[in-house]
Design a protein around this motif. Sequence first.
Motif, PDB file in Angstrom:
ATOM      1  N   ALA A 191       0.825  -1.215   0.000  1.00  0.00           N
ATOM      2  CA  ALA A 191       0.000   0.000   0.000  1.00  0.00           C
ATOM      3  C   ALA A 191       0.862   1.269   0.000  1.00  0.00           C
ATOM      4  O   ALA A 191       0.334   2.366  -0.127  1.00  0.00           O
ATOM      5  CB  ALA A 191      -0.907  -0.010   1.229  1.00  0.00           C
ATOM      6  N   GLY A 192       2.181   1.096   0.165  1.00  0.00           N
ATOM      7  CA  GLY A 192       3.066   2.272   0.215  1.00  0.00           C
ATOM      8  C   GLY A 192       3.129   2.883   1.603  1.00  0.00           C
ATOM      9  O   GLY A 192       3.658   3.982   1.782  1.00  0.00           O
ATOM     10  N   GLY A 193       2.580   2.194   2.590  1.00  0.00           N
ATOM     11  CA  GLY A 193       2.610   2.704   3.962  1.00  0.00           C
ATOM     12  C   GLY A 193       3.941   2.420   4.638  1.00  0.00           C
ATOM     13  O   GLY A 193       4.811   1.751   4.076  1.00  0.00           O
ATOM     14  N   VAL A 194       4.067   2.940   5.842  1.00  0.00           N
ATOM     15  CA  VAL A 194       5.304   2.769   6.615  1.00  0.00           C
ATOM     16  C   VAL A 194       4.918   2.115   7.940  1.00  0.00           C
ATOM     17  O   VAL A 194       4.070   2.641   8.658  1.00  0.00           O
ATOM     18  CB  VAL A 194       5.965   4.142   6.902  1.00  0.00           C
ATOM     19  N   ARG A 195       5.543   0.979   8.263  1.00  0.00           N
ATOM     20  CA  ARG A 195       5.158   0.345   9.531  1.00  0.00           C
ATOM     21  C   ARG A 195       5.992   0.903  10.672  1.00  0.00           C
ATOM     22  O   ARG A 195       7.179   1.198  10.516  1.00  0.00           O
ATOM     23  CB  ARG A 195       5.283  -1.180   9.445  1.00  0.00           C
ATOM     24  N   ARG A 196       5.309   1.074  11.796  1.00  0.00           N
ATOM     25  CA  ARG A 196       5.965   1.570  13.007  1.00  0.00           C
ATOM     26  C   ARG A 196       5.723   0.529  14.092  1.00  0.00           C
ATOM     27  O   ARG A 196       4.689   0.552  14.763  1.00  0.00           O
ATOM     28  CB  ARG A 196       5.366   2.914  13.424  1.00  0.00           C
ATOM     29  N   PRO A 197       6.650  -0.438  14.241  1.00  0.00           N
ATOM     30  CA  PRO A 197       6.391  -1.533  15.173  1.00  0.00           C
ATOM     31  C   PRO A 197       6.499  -1.143  16.643  1.00  0.00           C
ATOM     32  O   PRO A 197       7.307  -0.289  17.004  1.00  0.00           O
ATOM     33  CB  PRO A 197       7.463  -2.567  14.814  1.00  0.00           C
ATOM     34  N   VAL A 198       5.675  -1.771  17.435  1.00  0.00           N
ATOM     35  CA  VAL A 198       5.752  -1.676  18.901  1.00  0.00           C
ATOM     36  C   VAL A 198       5.892  -3.115  19.392  1.00  0.00           C
ATOM     37  O   VAL A 198       5.057  -3.954  19.077  1.00  0.00           O
ATOM     38  CB  VAL A 198       4.470  -1.040  19.481  1.00  0.00           C
ATOM     39  N   THR A 199       6.967  -3.361  20.141  1.00  0.00           N
ATOM     40  CA  THR A 199       7.322  -4.753  20.442  1.00  0.00           C
ATOM     41  C   THR A 199       6.630  -5.273  21.700  1.00  0.00           C
ATOM     42  O   THR A 199       6.681  -4.634  22.751  1.00  0.00           O
ATOM     43  CB  THR A 199       8.859  -4.856  20.627  1.00  0.00           C
ATOM     44  N   LEU A 200       6.003  -6.437  21.575  1.00  0.00           N
ATOM     45  CA  LEU A 200       5.534  -7.184  22.746  1.00  0.00           C
ATOM     46  C   LEU A 200       6.707  -8.076  23.139  1.00  0.00           C
ATOM     47  O   LEU A 200       7.076  -8.978  22.392  1.00  0.00           O
ATOM     48  CB  LEU A 200       4.317  -8.045  22.389  1.00  0.00           C
ATOM     49  N   ARG A 201       7.308  -7.793  24.311  1.00  0.00           N
ATOM     50  CA  ARG A 201       8.564  -8.476  24.650  1.00  0.00           C
ATOM     51  C   ARG A 201       8.351  -9.705  25.517  1.00  0.00           C
ATOM     52  O   ARG A 201       7.533  -9.698  26.438  1.00  0.00           O
ATOM     53  CB  ARG A 201       9.490  -7.507  25.396  1.00  0.00           C
ATOM     54  N   ALA A 202       9.139 -10.756  25.186  1.00  0.00           N
ATOM     55  CA  ALA A 202       9.138 -11.975  25.984  1.00  0.00           C
ATOM     56  C   ALA A 202       9.635 -11.618  27.387  1.00  0.00           C
ATOM     57  O   ALA A 202      10.419 -10.678  27.533  1.00  0.00           O
ATOM     58  CB  ALA A 202      10.033 -13.015  25.338  1.00  0.00           C
ATOM     59  N   PRO A 203       9.280 -12.330  28.471  1.00  0.00           N
ATOM     60  CA  PRO A 203       8.472 -13.550  28.387  1.00  0.00           C
ATOM     61  C   PRO A 203       6.965 -13.326  28.502  1.00  0.00           C
ATOM     62  O   PRO A 203       6.205 -14.238  28.197  1.00  0.00           O
ATOM     63  CB  PRO A 203       8.955 -14.347  29.610  1.00  0.00           C
ATOM     64  N   ASP A 204       6.518 -12.094  28.916  1.00  0.00           N
ATOM     65  CA  ASP A 204       5.063 -12.009  29.149  1.00  0.00           C
ATOM     66  C   ASP A 204       4.323 -11.299  28.018  1.00  0.00           C
ATOM     67  O   ASP A 204       3.105 -11.284  27.990  1.00  0.00           O
ATOM     68  CB  ASP A 204       4.758 -11.364  30.507  1.00  0.00           C
ATOM     69  N   PHE A 205       5.060 -10.717  27.065  1.00  0.00           N
ATOM     70  CA  PHE A 205       4.474 -10.145  25.850  1.00  0.00           C
ATOM     71  C   PHE A 205       3.380  -9.114  26.141  1.00  0.00           C
ATOM     72  O   PHE A 205       2.337  -9.108  25.497  1.00  0.00           O
ATOM     73  CB  PHE A 205       3.929 -11.254  24.946  1.00  0.00           C
ATOM     74  N   ARG A 206       3.620  -8.226  27.133  1.00  0.00           N
ATOM     75  CA  ARG A 206       2.642  -7.178  27.409  1.00  0.00           C
ATOM     76  C   ARG A 206       2.899  -5.976  26.498  1.00  0.00           C
ATOM     77  O   ARG A 206       4.007  -5.796  25.985  1.00  0.00           O
ATOM     78  CB  ARG A 206       2.718  -6.711  28.872  1.00  0.00           C
ATOM     79  N   LEU A 207       1.850  -5.168  26.318  1.00  0.00           N
ATOM     80  CA  LEU A 207       1.972  -3.951  25.514  1.00  0.00           C
ATOM     81  C   LEU A 207       2.514  -2.831  26.390  1.00  0.00           C
ATOM     82  O   LEU A 207       1.918  -2.498  27.422  1.00  0.00           O
ATOM     83  CB  LEU A 207       0.596  -3.578  24.954  1.00  0.00           C
ATOM     84  N   ASP A 208       3.632  -2.251  25.976  1.00  0.00           N
ATOM     85  CA  ASP A 208       4.216  -1.126  26.712  1.00  0.00           C
ATOM     86  C   ASP A 208       3.578   0.155  26.164  1.00  0.00           C
ATOM     87  O   ASP A 208       3.838   0.566  25.027  1.00  0.00           O
ATOM     88  CB  ASP A 208       5.736  -1.136  26.481  1.00  0.00           C
ATOM     89  N   VAL A 209       2.742   0.756  26.992  1.00  0.00           N
ATOM     90  CA  VAL A 209       1.938   1.890  26.518  1.00  0.00           C
ATOM     91  C   VAL A 209       2.828   3.091  26.167  1.00  0.00           C
ATOM     92  O   VAL A 209       2.546   3.832  25.214  1.00  0.00           O
ATOM     93  CB  VAL A 209       0.872   2.251  27.581  1.00  0.00           C
ATOM     94  N   ASP A 210       3.936   3.250  26.895  1.00  0.00           N
ATOM     95  CA  ASP A 210       4.834   4.371  26.577  1.00  0.00           C
ATOM     96  C   ASP A 210       5.476   4.160  25.199  1.00  0.00           C
ATOM     97  O   ASP A 210       5.614   5.103  24.408  1.00  0.00           O
ATOM     98  CB  ASP A 210       5.937   4.498  27.637  1.00  0.00           C
ATOM     99  N   GLU A 211       5.840   2.886  24.936  1.00  0.00           N
ATOM    100  CA  GLU A 211       6.421   2.585  23.617  1.00  0.00           C
ATOM    101  C   GLU A 211       5.401   2.838  22.507  1.00  0.00           C
ATOM    102  O   GLU A 211       5.730   3.342  21.432  1.00  0.00           O
ATOM    103  CB  GLU A 211       6.861   1.111  23.581  1.00  0.00           C
ATOM    104  N   LEU A 212       4.163   2.487  22.810  1.00  0.00           N
ATOM    105  CA  LEU A 212       3.087   2.715  21.836  1.00  0.00           C
ATOM    106  C   LEU A 212       2.950   4.213  21.543  1.00  0.00           C
ATOM    107  O   LEU A 212       2.909   4.638  20.381  1.00  0.00           O
ATOM    108  CB  LEU A 212       1.773   2.154  22.406  1.00  0.00           C
ATOM    109  N   ARG A 213       2.920   5.001  22.597  1.00  0.00           N
ATOM    110  CA  ARG A 213       2.756   6.455  22.417  1.00  0.00           C
ATOM    111  C   ARG A 213       3.938   7.037  21.645  1.00  0.00           C
ATOM    112  O   ARG A 213       3.774   7.882  20.787  1.00  0.00           O
ATOM    113  CB  ARG A 213       2.633   7.153  23.774  1.00  0.00           C
TER     114      ARG A 213
END
Length: 390
Positions: free
Chosen positions: A133-155
């Motif tokens: 689509a020509g878009g740009v991905r901006r990944p936010v990593t769910l890190r092992a071992p518990d794979f939680r979403l880091d809200v600061d990283e998301l922001r």
Amino acid sequence: MTGRRTAARLDGIPPTIFSTMSVLAVRTGAVNLGQGFPDVDGPPEVIAAAVRALESGANQYTPGIGLPVLRQAIARHQQRHYGLELDPDTQVVVTTGCTEAIAGALLGLVNPGDEVVVLEPYYDSYVAMIQMAGGVRRPVTLRAPDFRLDVDELRAAVTHRTKYVLLNSPHNPTGAVLTRAELTAVAEMAIERDLVVITDEVYEHLTFAGHDHLPIATLPGMAERTLTLSSAGKSYSFTGWKVGWATGPAELVGAVLAAKQWLTFTSGAPLQPAVAAALDEHPAFPSSLAAELEEKRDLLCAGLDKVGLPGRPPSGTYFATSDISHLGWPDAMAFCLALPERAGVVAIPTQPFYDDPDAGRQLVRWAFCKERAVIEEALSRLGTADLAYR
Ligand SMILES: Cc1ncc(COP(=O)(O)O)c(C=O)c1O
């Protein structure tokens, strides 16, 4: 023919790891805990409904948006399970699996240069379709071992060019299920930054004790900015049928349809009434499937622990993940390529699903949507194999 022929839009997109590993499983006769497909089909009554449809002439093009009977059943499904009210004529489109819903959403909505925040490890079609689509991905990593979403990283991942957040919960390959607090943080950010959320919920019914799937579209202010994608494949053990859907505001669903009409135009005519029957007449099947899967998860995770491949039991999906750092391999890809010869088992390295090369380098995904005997055979093979790097 001279010169290279593959279009630049496919640069750097390798063949999907799932095909590579399934070919390896067939070639080596290994037990395949790689690709996520169950080895037992869904309800026989639903298969009978498909046969009836085939024999009664449902064999020509359906409307591009999907048969009314299925769109109505999808709307009822969203109402029954989540209290979401949808107009089946404008807020539901039937697609060729969730895969086409993903493609339709990204091709229909993303402009060149638009940034899409995406959870990594990601399902690999997201990367391919954002790029096409020509878009740009901006990944936010769910890190092992518990794979939680880091809200600061998301922001921190959101910039003035960000237009979309692409979620997946329950999440493949980690088996994480996003919590209410995590989803609320995504929702607040989406509202504050005027983002649209595209959410892949194909494992919506496959969650285990203590973990419930919460569609982000049900959170305050989110129904009007969320495009929800799903399919019958995982919920009803018909992964080969490829009947999926996108639901949400008419404008977002219309964008999916606008792209979908040039991809496949219409999808699986005789399978559509059968999936409608599955949704309407077998609403409890997915939760009984989840209960069976939970037992298989426990069997696999206890066995992996015993053979020295420990991982945290997942909260949902078909998949468990092990960290193999202690075995000394350079990476999970080398381990998984050697595993069929070493142990007669196929698993999936998760490193192709990361931009961050270190985050997934040592993680291996195992599918437990298999018969108990298959899981037991894989564990017994792993138990007698030498798994250390040499
Ligand atoms: C996260 C995720 N999304 C989408 C899909 C594809 O769904 P479908 O088979 O309905 O196209 C899969 C299949 O593995 C998946 O794991």
